[in-house]
Write a protein that holds these residues in place. Sequence first.
Motif, PDB file in Angstrom:
ATOM      1  N   PHE A 151      40.458  54.877  30.719  1.00 24.76           N
ATOM      2  CA  PHE A 151      40.541  53.911  31.811  1.00 24.76           C
ATOM      3  C   PHE A 151      40.138  54.563  33.131  1.00 24.76           C
ATOM      4  CE2 PHE A 151      43.052  52.070  35.287  1.00 24.76           C
ATOM      5  CZ  PHE A 151      42.708  50.727  35.198  1.00 24.76           C
ATOM      6  N   ILE A 152      40.662  55.761  33.395  1.00 28.47           N
ATOM      7  CA  ILE A 152      40.328  56.477  34.629  1.00 28.47           C
ATOM      8  C   ILE A 152      38.855  56.857  34.657  1.00 28.47           C
ATOM      9  CG2 ILE A 152      40.741  58.609  35.919  1.00 28.47           C
ATOM     10  CD1 ILE A 152      43.658  58.480  34.968  1.00 28.47           C
ATOM     11  N   SER A 153      38.356  57.363  33.545  1.00 28.71           N
ATOM     12  CA  SER A 153      36.964  57.814  33.484  1.00 28.71           C
ATOM     13  C   SER A 153      35.991  56.662  33.716  1.00 28.71           C
ATOM     14  CB  SER A 153      36.679  58.473  32.125  1.00 28.71           C
ATOM     15  OG  SER A 153      37.478  59.617  31.943  1.00 28.71           O
ATOM     16  N   LEU A 154      36.242  55.519  33.064  1.00 26.55           N
ATOM     17  CA  LEU A 154      35.333  54.388  33.192  1.00 26.55           C
ATOM     18  C   LEU A 154      35.456  53.697  34.545  1.00 26.55           C
ATOM     19  CD1 LEU A 154      35.500  52.817  29.609  1.00 26.55           C
ATOM     20  CD2 LEU A 154      33.708  54.239  30.622  1.00 26.55           C
ATOM     21  N   ARG A 155      36.588  53.856  35.208  1.00 28.31           N
ATOM     22  CA  ARG A 155      36.687  53.324  36.572  1.00 28.31           C
ATOM     23  C   ARG A 155      35.918  54.223  37.540  1.00 28.31           C
ATOM     24  NH1 ARG A 155      36.604  48.984  39.587  1.00 28.31           N
ATOM     25  NH2 ARG A 155      34.599  50.067  39.622  1.00 28.31           N
ATOM     26  N   LEU A 156      35.931  55.525  37.296  1.00 26.46           N
ATOM     27  CA  LEU A 156      35.176  56.453  38.130  1.00 26.46           C
ATOM     28  C   LEU A 156      33.674  56.302  37.913  1.00 26.46           C
ATOM     29  CD1 LEU A 156      37.233  59.778  37.852  1.00 26.46           C
ATOM     30  CD2 LEU A 156      36.856  58.433  39.917  1.00 26.46           C
ATOM     31  N   PHE A 157      33.270  56.244  36.645  1.00 27.57           N
ATOM     32  CA  PHE A 157      31.853  56.171  36.299  1.00 27.57           C
ATOM     33  C   PHE A 157      31.640  55.020  35.296  1.00 27.57           C
ATOM     34  CE2 PHE A 157      32.781  60.654  37.237  1.00 27.57           C
ATOM     35  CZ  PHE A 157      31.917  60.851  38.301  1.00 27.57           C
ATOM     36  N   PRO A 158      31.656  53.776  35.762  1.00 24.58           N
ATOM     37  CA  PRO A 158      31.515  52.640  34.841  1.00 24.58           C
ATOM     38  C   PRO A 158      30.109  52.558  34.255  1.00 24.58           C
ATOM     39  CG  PRO A 158      31.489  51.880  37.111  1.00 24.58           C
ATOM     40  CD  PRO A 158      31.810  53.345  37.162  1.00 24.58           C
ATOM     41  N   ALA A 159      30.042  52.283  32.962  1.00 24.39           N
ATOM     42  CA  ALA A 159      28.746  52.098  32.317  1.00 24.39           C
ATOM     43  C   ALA A 159      28.088  50.819  32.818  1.00 24.39           C
ATOM     44  CB  ALA A 159      28.925  52.054  30.799  1.00 24.39           C
ATOM     45  N   LYS A 160      28.922  49.793  33.063  1.00 23.32           N
ATOM     46  CA  LYS A 160      28.428  48.529  33.600  1.00 23.32           C
ATOM     47  C   LYS A 160      29.299  48.161  34.805  1.00 23.32           C
ATOM     48  CE  LYS A 160      26.925  46.822  29.066  1.00 23.32           C
ATOM     49  NZ  LYS A 160      27.083  45.749  28.042  1.00 23.32           N
ATOM     50  N   PRO A 161      28.889  48.570  35.995  1.00 28.01           N
ATOM     51  CA  PRO A 161      29.717  48.326  37.193  1.00 28.01           C
ATOM     52  C   PRO A 161      30.073  46.860  37.399  1.00 28.01           C
ATOM     53  CG  PRO A 161      27.916  49.839  37.680  1.00 28.01           C
ATOM     54  CD  PRO A 161      27.661  49.305  36.310  1.00 28.01           C
ATOM     55  N   GLU A 162      29.206  45.949  36.937  1.00 25.17           N
ATOM     56  CA  GLU A 162      29.481  44.533  37.145  1.00 25.17           C
ATOM     57  C   GLU A 162      30.682  44.040  36.346  1.00 25.17           C
ATOM     58  OE1 GLU A 162      26.503  44.942  33.780  1.00 25.17           O
ATOM     59  OE2 GLU A 162      26.782  45.811  35.786  1.00 25.17           O
ATOM     60  N   GLU A 163      31.154  44.847  35.376  1.00 23.80           N
ATOM     61  CA  GLU A 163      32.319  44.453  34.583  1.00 23.80           C
ATOM     62  C   GLU A 163      33.613  44.526  35.378  1.00 23.80           C
ATOM     63  OE1 GLU A 163      31.365  45.410  29.920  1.00 23.80           O
ATOM     64  OE2 GLU A 163      32.440  46.906  31.099  1.00 23.80           O
ATOM     65  N   PHE A 164      33.614  45.318  36.448  1.00 21.61           N
ATOM     66  CA  PHE A 164      34.847  45.548  37.196  1.00 21.61           C
ATOM     67  C   PHE A 164      34.754  44.960  38.600  1.00 21.61           C
ATOM     68  CE2 PHE A 164      34.565  49.549  34.513  1.00 21.61           C
ATOM     69  CZ  PHE A 164      35.356  49.032  33.511  1.00 21.61           C
ATOM     70  N   PRO A 165      35.908  44.705  39.217  1.00 22.95           N
ATOM     71  CA  PRO A 165      35.916  44.261  40.615  1.00 22.95           C
ATOM     72  C   PRO A 165      35.367  45.365  41.520  1.00 22.95           C
ATOM     73  CG  PRO A 165      38.045  43.888  39.568  1.00 22.95           C
ATOM     74  CD  PRO A 165      37.259  44.745  38.634  1.00 22.95           C
ATOM     75  N   PRO A 166      34.968  45.028  42.742  1.00 26.23           N
ATOM     76  CA  PRO A 166      34.473  46.051  43.675  1.00 26.23           C
ATOM     77  C   PRO A 166      35.515  47.138  43.898  1.00 26.23           C
ATOM     78  CG  PRO A 166      34.053  43.842  44.517  1.00 26.23           C
ATOM     79  CD  PRO A 166      34.928  43.675  43.321  1.00 26.23           C
TER      80      PRO A 166
END
Length: 506
Positions: free
Chosen positions: A287-302
């Motif tokens: 969870f921490i890793s993918l929030r830092l470096f998301p593979a698809k940034p559009e999946e998460f809020p700004p």
Amino acid sequence: MSEADRVPSPAAPPAVDERKGKDKEPEREKLPPIVSAGASATAGLDRGSKGQISTFSSSISTVSQKQEATENRSSPTHPAFPNIKNVRDLPPISLDVRQKQRISTDASSSEIKAAVPPESTLPIQPKTMKDFQEDVEKAKSSGDWKAVHDFYLTTFDSFPELNAAFKKDATTSFNTTEDSGINAKFVNAVYDALLTTPQDIQKTVLKGIINSLLREWKGPRTKDDLRAYFILLQNPQFNNTSTYVIYAHLLRQIAALVEADHHFLVHWVKKLSQKRFKQLVERLLQFISLRLFPAKPEEFPPLTKCSWWIPSASKVLALLNTANNLVHPPLIPYTDFYNSTLDHIDLMEEYHTWQSFGNSHRFSFCQYPFVISIAAKKIIIQRDSEQQMISIARQSLVDKVSRRQRPDMNMLFLNMKVRRTHLVSDSLDELTRKRADLKKKLKVTFVGEAGLDMGGLTKEWFLLLIRQIFHPDYGMFTYHKDSHCHWFSSFKCDNYSEFRLVGIYA
């Protein structure tokens, strides 16, 4: 922005401890306190939740608008990342390593005797684990999942329903740290079966969790509430990035619990099997890793709207680390808490933030050293040492000039003159006399030998010194063949200052 994209908030407000002095718990072990992450802005439960979660948006938008309006009046948005240094009011659970203190959490009594909020009457849950497993088998063979769907719909509808389903005995309080009162085998069976059910059942579970997290909280949490958090934390659906918004709100509410509640959760978590415990740790690290470096940034809020995600996850991870340290031997190696993703962020910025603000006001991964790998710690220490060398040398030069004295390049170094025949004693004398220069760059000269130290003489001095002090005949250390390590010799030492030399060298 459409209603479907509105931002719901978690249960409000998670950080208020109305127990004040009422819940004093004598003789229980202390965990470092955690306060609310509510001072940070919230993220949307819908944005980025494409697929499974997007269908829930319309059903919760009305509730979300109310809570969003309430929370936004007191929750300013703080920009954060990539250095994660602007998150406010999030002191860590881990200790400030500079204080060199340890808080023991394994010496408390098995029962907390302070007054606790009364448990609410639980609904009746007739299903047993055997009944559930039979329903699942029938559904797989017949294709009719109605009975299974109804079970998941009811069980995950609210915290009381979770307790009714998984509590060993609905009439018993189970207010002890040693027994959570949860039927762990039943929980595991339900979660293992969940991933094999049709998508509509999985969506039903997520919708029920959303409704539970959006519940209006009044007063302190009951032990049944803690049991519900403990059960939800184990949900394997949170491995999917499409559920991360819900997962983040669950983590924030757990992180914002009071110290006494964390105490219970830590002792309950340590009772998990190694497999389940490791899954929790890996889920949080991912969870921490993918929030830092998301593979698809559009999946998460700004990032500016979810600056509390990583601090909340780190606090919950700290609870797991504390639980792991209470078990002997530990459930998993300490290296399993390392997050290699952190090797790719600006570690020195994290370090300077931690030095400037300590364990309060601003988040830094240095507040949680157990997640930083040895390689990353080495980089931090090495660069900090280099910066201190430069700073001390510069200060010496400034002092010299201010006294109208002629600067000497040798003042920029820790100059050591030693004899090869008296290597250890001369080195010890030099280090004792020049304590003020210990943080300067080392420069070695062997007496009676011509040569300019460009690094080679220093390396030779280190090599000769190590060979001598670790030689068995010298008597300082003994080599153990089984562990392949040197340890302090059992022989009486005449000069303990030589051990100090080893420490300075190390």
